[in-house]
Design an enzyme around this catalytic site. Structure first.
Site, PDB file in Angstrom:
ATOM      1  N   PRO A  83       0.949  -0.639  -0.028  1.00 41.08           N
ATOM      2  CG  PRO A  83      -0.732  -1.537   1.508  1.00 41.08           C
ATOM      3  CD  PRO A  83       0.671  -2.086   0.733  1.00 41.08           C
ATOM      4  CB  CYS A  84       0.729   3.734  -2.580  1.00 38.97           C
ATOM      5  SG  CYS A  84      -0.731   4.438  -3.089  1.00 38.97           S
ATOM      6  CD  GLN A  85      -3.100   3.460   1.781  1.00 39.24           C
ATOM      7  OE1 GLN A  85      -2.341   3.003   1.820  1.00 39.24           O
ATOM      8  NE2 GLN A  85      -3.857   2.722   2.093  1.00 39.24           N
ATOM      9  N   GLY A  86       1.683   5.278   2.968  1.00 42.36           N
ATOM     10  CA  GLY A  86       2.768   6.227   3.948  1.00 42.36           C
ATOM     11  C   GLY A  86       4.191   7.008   2.622  1.00 42.36           C
ATOM     12  CG  ASN A 122       2.430   1.556  -4.809  1.00 46.52           C
ATOM     13  OD1 ASN A 122       2.058   2.618  -4.745  1.00 46.52           O
ATOM     14  ND2 ASN A 122       3.073   1.136  -4.096  1.00 46.52           N
TER      15      ASN A 122
END
Ligand SMILES: C[S@@+](CC[C@H](N)C(=O)[O-])C[C@H]1O[C@@H](n2cnc3c(N)ncnc32)[C@H](O)[C@@H]1O
Length: 337
Positions: A83-86, A122
């Site tokens: 997941p790319c939120q960070g 991603n």
């Protein structure tokens, strides 16, 4: 899917196993799938008898311990989409940024297992975020552990999926520069090609198909399936049905009378699939995207079709107790506490 091939892979952030399925269709075998969402892993094991899964937080588990537990099994390839939120655009070295522990875990797994290759996917923005700082960090971090990186944005509908999903793919190998395949489809598969044999109303799991396949895609996607599963319709309010009935095939809230346009205050409100085009990107839990013809959102089966999951893949929602036993045992064995 059940037979062990020469090439073994680990799927990180596996979810219910979409990426795994693609690799299996190319002859690879899953050695282990890891995710922290048990319901997704239940679907994963339900569709792969005997598959090994681990329900765990990838930011905290130690890949060397997993490697020890897998014993002599050689892992040829690691796949997954952290997941790319960070992702931070502030720092130069995202691997050192605490918020990016998930990306970091992918790098650590590659370092620990030294596979022949890895494939990481991603969102496309990852290539341009922070004027390329993230991209440079990814290249740098994998080069640091001995991998060459090739990357490209691919659109699923260019390869026979009835969905315009764009994703950045990174392929790393120790010794070659990977070449991405050219697009295979000039005329994309439309949402109607994908869905027109599925009815307006719900069908009980295992029902016979109510019509013959209407397209080559439907023939392909039905192959090996014993019937229709996961075709349970969402029951909308009368008002929702009335409003969406005013939106034409492929339209959206702008097609509504002016006084109705602002009921839902999001730009994707009251959007209908376009029967003559591939679907827009299917995300999780949406309630704004409607069928091109029916006054309801797509069923789980229809959403699966739009993502090219074959009909024989059953979406097994819920119930920890029903996880196949092997998976529970494996989970306990590998728990990192
Ligand atoms: C986009 S989905 C993966 C989809 C999957 N690659 C497929 O093809 O079906 C991302 C997954 O990451 C998982 N995830 C998010 N944070 C995680 C964490 N800290 N540890 C393990 N899994 C995590 C989510 O549960 C979700 O299933």
């Amino acid at each position: 899917m059940e037979t062990e091939s020469t090439y073994q892979f680990i799927d990180l952030f596996s979810g219910c196993g979409g990426m795994s399925l693609g690799f299996e269709m190319c002859g690879f075998s899953p050695a282990l799938a890891i995710d922290n969402w048990q319901d997704a892993l239940t679907t994963y094991t339900y569709n792969r008898k005997g598959a090994k899964t681990l329900c765990a937080d990838l930011s905290t588990i130690d890949p060397y311990q997993i490697k020890a537990q897998l014993g002599t099994k050689k892992i040829d390839i690691i796949i997954g989409g952290p997941p790319c939120q960070g992702f931070s655009v502030a720092g130069k070295r995202i691997i050192d940024d605490k918020r990016n522990t998930l990306y970091r875990s992918f790098v650590k797994f590659v370092e620990a297992f030294s596979p022949k290759a890895f494939v990481m996917e991603n969102v496309p923005q990852i290539l341009t975020m922070g004027n390329g700082i993230i991209l440079n960090s990814i290249i740098h971090d994998f080069e640091n552990i001995g991998y060459r990186i090739s990357y490209k944005i691919l659109t699923a509908s260019d390869y026979g999926v009835p969905q315009n999903r764009r994703r950045a793919f990174f392929v790393g190998t120790p010794d070659i520069n990977f070449k991405f395949p050219e697009k295979t489809k000039e005329d994309p598969i439309t949402s109607k090609d994908a869905l027109s044999d599925l009815p307006l109303e719900s069908l009980p799991n295992g029902s016979s198909y109510t019509s013959s396949p209407n397209s080559p895609y439907q023939e392909l996607i039905r192959r090996g399936s014993k019937g229709v599963y996961n075709h349970e319709v969402t029951v909308h309010t009368e008002n929702t049905r009335r409003i969406i009935s005013m939106v034409p095939d492929g339209g959206n809230y702008k097609d509504l009378p002016i006084e109705l346009q602002n009921i839902r205050k999001v730009h994707i409100a009251w959007t209908r699939l376009n029967s003559k085009k591939p679907s827009f990107t299917i995300d999780c839990g949406h309630n704004h995207h409607f069928h091109y013809e029916y006054p309801r959102v797509p069923t789980v089966r229809e959403s699966a079709r739009l993502q090219s999951f074959p009909d024989k893949i059953f979406v097994y929602v819920f119930s920890f107790l029903m996880v196949p036993r092997k998976s529970i045992l494996y989970d306990k064995e590998l728990k990192m506490e």
